[in-house]
Design a protein around this motif. Structure first.
Motif, PDB file in Angstrom:
ATOM      1  N   ASP A 210       0.595  -0.973   0.115  1.00  0.00           N
ATOM      2  CA  ASP A 210      -0.211  -0.225   0.125  1.00  0.00           C
ATOM      3  C   ASP A 210       1.180   1.749   0.117  1.00  0.00           C
ATOM      4  O   ASP A 210       1.918   1.718   0.407  1.00  0.00           O
ATOM      5  N   GLY A 211       0.504   1.818  -0.829  1.00  0.00           N
ATOM      6  CA  GLY A 211       1.476   3.008  -1.300  1.00  0.00           C
ATOM      7  C   GLY A 211       2.480   3.671  -2.205  1.00  0.00           C
ATOM      8  O   GLY A 211       3.251   4.503  -2.523  1.00  0.00           O
ATOM      9  N   ASP A 212       2.956   1.856  -2.050  1.00  0.00           N
ATOM     10  CA  ASP A 212       4.044   2.371  -3.444  1.00  0.00           C
ATOM     11  C   ASP A 212       3.692   2.748  -4.699  1.00  0.00           C
ATOM     12  O   ASP A 212       2.397   2.860  -5.367  1.00  0.00           O
ATOM     13  N   LYS A 213       4.248   3.198  -5.487  1.00  0.00           N
ATOM     14  CA  LYS A 213       4.050   4.159  -6.927  1.00  0.00           C
ATOM     15  C   LYS A 213       4.791   2.727  -7.955  1.00  0.00           C
ATOM     16  O   LYS A 213       6.001   3.441  -7.551  1.00  0.00           O
ATOM     17  N   VAL A 214       4.448   2.638  -8.904  1.00  0.00           N
ATOM     18  CA  VAL A 214       5.367   2.030 -10.177  1.00  0.00           C
ATOM     19  C   VAL A 214       4.998   3.005 -11.351  1.00  0.00           C
ATOM     20  O   VAL A 214       4.118   3.617 -11.435  1.00  0.00           O
ATOM     21  N   SER A 215       6.551   3.722 -12.210  1.00  0.00           N
ATOM     22  CA  SER A 215       5.983   3.121 -13.154  1.00  0.00           C
ATOM     23  C   SER A 215       7.054   3.222 -13.898  1.00  0.00           C
ATOM     24  O   SER A 215       7.446   2.290 -14.293  1.00  0.00           O
ATOM     25  N   LEU A 216       6.358   3.842 -15.461  1.00  0.00           N
ATOM     26  CA  LEU A 216       6.438   2.848 -16.152  1.00  0.00           C
ATOM     27  C   LEU A 216       7.076   3.626 -17.200  1.00  0.00           C
ATOM     28  O   LEU A 216       6.627   5.039 -17.673  1.00  0.00           O
ATOM     29  N   LEU A 217       8.629   3.504 -17.786  1.00  0.00           N
ATOM     30  CA  LEU A 217       9.246   4.223 -18.333  1.00  0.00           C
ATOM     31  C   LEU A 217       9.384   3.686 -20.304  1.00  0.00           C
ATOM     32  O   LEU A 217      10.113   2.848 -20.048  1.00  0.00           O
ATOM     33  N   PRO A 218       8.692   4.194 -20.475  1.00  0.00           N
ATOM     34  CA  PRO A 218       8.719   3.633 -22.729  1.00  0.00           C
ATOM     35  C   PRO A 218      10.272   4.078 -22.707  1.00  0.00           C
ATOM     36  O   PRO A 218      10.796   4.813 -22.218  1.00  0.00           O
ATOM     37  N   PRO A 219      10.702   3.118 -24.179  1.00  0.00           N
ATOM     38  CA  PRO A 219      12.616   3.282 -24.633  1.00  0.00           C
ATOM     39  C   PRO A 219      12.026   4.797 -24.544  1.00  0.00           C
ATOM     40  O   PRO A 219      11.036   5.476 -25.361  1.00  0.00           O
ATOM     41  N   VAL A 220      13.400   5.643 -24.343  1.00  0.00           N
ATOM     42  CA  VAL A 220      13.605   6.958 -25.175  1.00  0.00           C
ATOM     43  C   VAL A 220      14.537   7.222 -26.232  1.00  0.00           C
ATOM     44  O   VAL A 220      15.800   6.116 -25.949  1.00  0.00           O
TER      45      VAL A 220
END
Length: 73
Positions: free
Chosen positions: A60-70
């Motif tokens: 609970d409270g975690d942040k997941v970030s999806l990072l596309p290729p750059v």
């Protein structure tokens, strides 16, 4: 609740989900046709730390970030 953010050109609003690991998130996002193309190539960070295992536990409270290729120069 876990907050999921989609960075860069993904152009998707953040989600708040009750999930316990990244496998659950992948299963949810597989049903979204717009996200399917990003899932195979994107890096994933939990609380700003890159992770590689879909078995990574979330709390609970975690942040997941999806990072596309750059691309850039």
């Amino acid at each position: 609740m876990v907050r999921v953010e989609f960075l860069g050109p993904m152009q998707k609003e953040p989600l708040e989900l009750e999930i316990t690991n990244l496998s659950e998130l992948a299963n949810i996002l597989q049903d979204d046709k717009d996200m399917q193309k990003w899932l195979e190539n994107s890096a994933v960070a939990v609380n700003d730390t890159l992770v590689s295992s879909r078995d990574f536990s979330l709390k609970d409270g975690d942040k997941v970030s999806l990072l596309p290729p750059v691309c850039g120069g």
